[in-house]
Scaffold this active site. Structure first.
Site, PDB file in Angstrom:
ATOM      1  N   THR A 149     -14.230  16.837   6.116  1.00 46.68           N
ATOM      2  CA  THR A 149     -14.074  17.708   4.938  1.00 46.68           C
ATOM      3  C   THR A 149     -14.774  19.054   5.087  1.00 46.68           C
ATOM      4  O   THR A 149     -15.791  19.173   5.750  1.00 46.68           O
ATOM      5  CB  THR A 149     -14.635  17.015   3.687  1.00 46.68           C
ATOM      6  OG1 THR A 149     -15.901  16.447   4.022  1.00 46.68           O
ATOM      7  CG2 THR A 149     -13.717  15.918   3.230  1.00 46.68           C
ATOM      8  N   GLU A 441     -12.315   8.622   0.237  1.00 46.45           N
ATOM      9  CA  GLU A 441     -11.186   7.883   0.828  1.00 46.45           C
ATOM     10  C   GLU A 441      -9.952   8.004  -0.067  1.00 46.45           C
ATOM     11  O   GLU A 441      -9.187   7.059  -0.219  1.00 46.45           O
ATOM     12  CB  GLU A 441     -11.549   6.405   1.045  1.00 46.45           C
ATOM     13  CG  GLU A 441     -12.803   6.211   1.857  1.00 46.45           C
ATOM     14  CD  GLU A 441     -12.557   5.499   3.189  1.00 46.45           C
ATOM     15  OE1 GLU A 441     -11.461   4.985   3.430  1.00 46.45           O
ATOM     16  OE2 GLU A 441     -13.504   5.491   4.004  1.00 46.45           O
TER      17      GLU A 441
END
Lengths: 733, 733
Positions: A149, A441
């Protein structure tokens, strides 16, 4: 009440365990799948409890730095098991630790799950051997993190902006963070632990971009922990929970790595800059499944833990007297409203437990099928179908189970009154640690929509006569199912309740599919139609999930062994819990049942009455049921949730131990004393004016000024007069 | 993206503010009640922002001790205003501070709200003067705490077990904690701040108990802060939130206080032990109202704060492209599902704001009426009626508004993705601090039930033809209201939506009242009937609360001044929000609307479509609407919620400032290095066995033993033979 043993609460708890209506051990075996798993858990709980590094008594008073250091020691003490235990055993051990130190679970998982997982799934055999030799399995000289990320890109992997540019001259990749928004962010283990990162970056060769690939980038010198040239790593600091793990940010400034540090199992870059792309991308999705299956288990276990505390405390806590003749106040678990607060959540946690067993089984089936797959395999289509279904099911379950558990944790906290708000009773950290499950997730809302999209596809498949598996069987006899009305509503059997759920889920999926089709018919693109129908998709996924969970629970109950009277007792009570769950969810989602005309208004009243009745019935065996969850006091780590009921004495002891008395006050001399005995008599504004006499003075100044002005004016007017006289004289000269 | 100004996000935010469809200032005035209140708020926000003690940038990294010390300094810096500002102004100031440092609010409130409040409402005039002279108003030489709850008695004041026994010989009370469960617990300010406590204890005179009264008990020597004889005070340590306040426990061991330290306005104990009890108890309930009214305001403000962050961030955060031709990714606020997540909560927060204004007005009306009351007053009945109604309304609102806001905070967090989980963006502390609102000043479930009980009473009053006020007007024309069906459902006007809510609330109250009556008719006691009907009471209270809140919002909109086109624009947009709230709540509680047959299945689809449409309409002016909330960046204290949209640059800067780089690793040498470079080669179990050769040795030992045993057996059998021979010889002798 004696300071060490509170006889009232302890006796109350003992009484709750007298004559349980089923064999608690057999119940426990049923809930754990089999006796072997229960025994494994018991052995591991004992090992953890006796491991001095896993002492939990001071957990809530550790600072972030202390917590992180201790977590690192815990990791060191557990690496041993990685090489000496089966994967199944080790997974279970991690699952247990995740129940009381979720930050540990994450930090360990960053290396073993994410970093090693990236190498496993992305490296060629030679690359894999290379990292094995470097020590990746035992963390020998290296510890990995997972740099996916970015600050401005959370969930969109395709949108990541870190670049990996191939330099053919030197046979290297140049890893670079082009701007602030592309800074790697939330990187677990980066701030204080990792020597290497598995970095997601856009592959650029000869000016052309090939999408996001994975590169192993050394971050620190493992001997000194100094950052390597071009690497900037910082700590992103305090989080809502999981402070055991050191999330950080990472910026790369023209960092060079050898070409072979790109993981090349799927895409290869040759020495002369040829890029070979894989024929099939889909199969990498398999990697997401394990995480989601684990999160469904985690949701079940965490809900059971929270409810263990709240239900046990409600059993021994007494407030008010229902009957003035009773010597003691009433156990609050005996109040119908308190049963309403906790019993449905208890049934739900059991439902989640059985669903998790099934989810893990499905994951194993799927991953074995994937591993067995060979190029040109005739099973490819069937395996992809299985993968798709498992993917959609796990997405929806991950979303709805983690949401429900997060809610359960806070409802359990509230059910404990003020003591639920003390850190020492565990809900605060449980909530804060668990909360991230709704986000990582895959954000829950997005996952629910994915599940909804897949349901629309299944609906279309069903219309085309394709036979659907497991979760969507109700779509196979669509017309029959949709025709059902409340007239055949049987609220007492599991089959009857299943029929209701099937009907209502079919209606919800139908609505989503039809709304979607209407958008397509109006000429919208698939993306636009999906966006427009997001709310109905969401609703379909929500109803489907309850239906799916109920089915898993029901099937688990039906599959139980029935070799003795004890077995039958266990089945009978689990069947009651399954029915309870099905009816309670019906009440919660009543609007859909009314709207699908499966229930009439009067039948809904009946459902509610039956739910209340189930509350009372389940309350009667709530404590033995919770004992069958088999979670040790060490893992519960909450004095009000103790198995023995000695809640107040242990709570007091724990609070006193963690907040020792007799130390000097930290800031009395510095802050409190000067405050309490500050000089008074600053006086009011009037006093002040009087003291300085500013108004008198202003008056004098004003008078002086006026006098001066008057004088001045007089002088001026004299001057003017004289001037005028002079002028006049001049004129007359 | 430049490191200091992110032009993309800042420009995006500017664009959101172009051509707002209403005058933002006028909107803001409408939401604050009037211009004076808005100006006061703006002035106070500026003062707080510039007060160096109220710097908030490092808030999330302070330890519990640092936080408490700073809080004490903050208190010292604000006492000034207590004596120099009107009560209204000071209340507003506290409300503002409560928005960013709720722990401060509590700690200050413990002395000024609870301790001083106890003296105000419980002391005789002489007693009041005495404590005034001691310095209670300015905290001069004293700081009070409020010792009500006990370890084993949270909500049941009548069940408290601390005793205050009158000793006529010495003219003193003996304050005593009889056992561990009676330890005063959760006492705010006790651990580190208080010199005195207002102690709730059971009054015992001549062996007879007169119930719980209040006693002022000195706890510490203010000059040294040493505990006084017989006093044991400890810190109860870490809590879920609000660590700025030092909650503690207090145990009394035969502590003697002068008789005059019992607060004797209501009950008096004379020198010779005569106890004079008050004729009327009820009026003390008034004290609870202020807290609840304040909590409704707090719920509204905190929801607005959370939504300010989430909506602003959603406006500048971009993920994926809806249209591949667009140069930038799509603002996530433009996705329908994201609007569905946030826009209804936004409308709800505005609804709560107007409800809070009305709740405060009602509180003021009630407390003025109570203060004006004199003995034998003919207004007594009417005033008690008003008090009863305000009490019931405030109980329900406190419960449902604080629950909804707690949920809003976490939904807002989830809507911000991963960044919502960083402490620096504020949701973590907001949730943890706010969570206790659902528990203290009456557990929400219990309060909801109280509200439900009062609705049953109102229903009975209505049946008897009594005219009901404000919140329950819909019960006045009961038969007409109950007859209404979906045929007259007008979903576009506020009146039409109100009719729906009135009908459905009336049905819910009727159901509760009838179930209750049925229990009474079966011969149950009132208490038993109330317990049995707790779930229907709860439902009635829940539906009634939505109905009440919608009515407040609608009436507020209708009362707005309409002197200009700008005024009409403001009204028009608030009316849209009110309609949105009413319809969305209808969707949320759809089962009741379907069951009461006010909506048909098809109409429910229409409601849902209208809610989705409202989401899109409100999204268009969401940023100007939020600007009208007028909450300063200092109070928002969240980089992703900044007014200017410069989110990533400021977030990065804040994280970096609070986690400075370049310091030595805290535990690399101690833990990580020894772990990464631990000596390997402990060897496998086989290696180990081989090295020691234990199996060879075991074999040898076994052979030796077997040989010995064989020898032994041979010897034994020889002995036996000889024995037998000897015996035979004996027989033949």
């Amino acid at each position: 009440m004696n300071t060490w043993i509170d006889k009232t609460t302890v006796r109350t708890m003992l009484a709750e365990r007298e004559n349980p209506p089923f064999d608690v051990r057999k119940m426990s075996i049923a809930m754990h799948g089999n006796e072997r798993m229960l025994k494994l858990k018991e052995r591991q709980m004992l090992e953890l409890e006796r491991n001095p590094l896993f002492y939990m008594g001071d957990y809530h008073d550790l600072t972030k730095d202390e917590l992180r250091e201790r977590t690192m020691s815990r990791i060191a003490s557990l690496v041993h098991y990685v090489t000496n235990e089966s994967v199944e055993e080790f997974t279970k051990r991690m699952e247990l630790i995740g129940l009381f130190d979720p930050g540990f679970w994450t930090r360990f998982g960053v290396h073993y799950g994410l970093f090693l997982g990236a190498i496993r799934s992305g490296a060629t055999p030679n690359q894999f051997s290379y990292w094995m030799d470097k020590g990746v399995i035992g963390c020998n000289g290296m510890f990995g993190c997972f740099c996916m990320t970015e600050l401005a890109h959370g969930s969109n992997v395709a949108g990541l902006e870190t670049t990996a540019t191939f330099d053919e001259k030197t046979d290297e990749f140049i890893i670079h963070t082009p701007h602030l928004g592309a800074t790697k962010w939330w990187i677990g283990g980066a701030a204080q632990t990792a020597t290497h990162g598995a970095v997601f970056a856009k592959l650029i060769v000869n000016g052309r971009s090939y999408g996001t690939k994975t590169f192993i980038v050394p971050l620190r010198n493992p001997q000194t922990f100094d950052l390597l040239p071009g690497i900037n790593v910082g700590d992103i600091g305090k989080k809502m929970g999981r402070d055991s793990i050191d999330n950080g940010y990472v910026q790369f400034t023209n960092v060079r790595i050898p070409r072979a540090y790109m993981l090349m199992k799927h895409t290869q870059v040759t020495r002369d800059g040829e890029v070979r792309e894989p024929p099939l991308q889909q199969l990498t999705y398999g990697a997401l499944l394990q995480g989601r299956a684990a999160m469904v288990s985690d949701a079940a276990n965490m809900a059971k833990k929270a409810l263990t505390i709240a239900v046990r405390y409600a059993a021994v806590r007494r407030q008010f007297k229902s009957d003035p003749k009773e010597p003691l106040e009433t156990q609050i678990l005996d109040y119908p409203i308190h049963q309403r607060r906790l019993m449905p959540l208890l049934a739900q946690s059991v439902a989640f437990g059985f669903t998790a067993l099934e989810m893990v089984r499905l994951y194993e089936e799927t991953s074995q099928a994937l591993e067995a797959l060979e190029p040109g395999d005739p099973n490819l289509a069937a395996t992809l179908e299985l993968l798709k279904e498992t993917h959609a099911t796990s997405a929806g379950l991950k979303a709805f189970c983690t949401w429900a558990t997060l809610e359960s944790i806070d409802k359990a906290r509230q059910a404990c009154g003020g003591h639920g708000y003390s850190s020492y009773n565990g809900f605060a950290s449980m909530y804060a640690d668990f909360a991230v499950h709704c986000t990582w997730e895959g954000d829950n809302t997005i996952l629910a929509l994915q599940s909804g999209r897949s349901l629309i596809a299944s609906y279309q498949d069903a219309l085309e006569g394709k036979h659907l598996r497991a979760g969507c069987v109700y779509l196979n006899e669509l017309q029959t199912v949709l025709q059902r009305t409340g007239r055949d509503a049987d609220l007492d059997s599991l089959d009857g309740i299943q029929r209701g759920w099937d009907t209502v889920a079919a209606h919800a999926v139908k609505k989503a599919a039809e709304d979607f089709q209407a958008c397509i018919d109006q000429g919208m693109s698939k993306d636009a139609a999906n966006e427009k129908c997001s709310q109905v998709r969401f609703v379909a996924a929500s109803v489907h999930s309850s239906c799916f969970i109920f089915r898993q629970f029901k099937q688990a109950v039906e599959r139980l062994p029935l070799q003795s009277a004890d077995d039958r007792k266990v089945q009978e009570h689990l069947a009651l819990l399954a029915r309870f769950y099905g009816l309670w969810q019906m009440e919660e989602k009543a609007a859909f049942f009314l709207r699908a005309r499966w229930l009439s208004a009067e039948q809904l009243d009946l459902v509610q009455a039956k739910v209340s009745e189930c509350c009372t019935r389940v309350r009667a065996f709530a404590i033995p049921l919770i004992d069958a969850f088999a979670i040790s006091d060490h893992i519960i780590n909450s004095p009000i949730g103790r198995a023995d009921g000695n809640v107040y004495a242990e709570y007091f002891r724990l609070v006193r131990r963690n907040n020792p008395q007799g130390k000097p006050h930290p800031y009395f001399e510095r802050v409190i004393k000067p405050f309490l005995f500050r000089p008074t008599g600053e006086g009011t504004m009037e006093d002040f004016d009087e003291a300085i006499g500013i108004d008198e003075e202003i008056k004098e100044i004003k008078e002086d000024q006026e006098a001066a002005a008057a004088e001045d004016a007089e002088r001026k007017s004299k001057q003017e007069d004289q001037e005028r006289i002079r002028k006049a004289e001049d004129e007359f000269k």
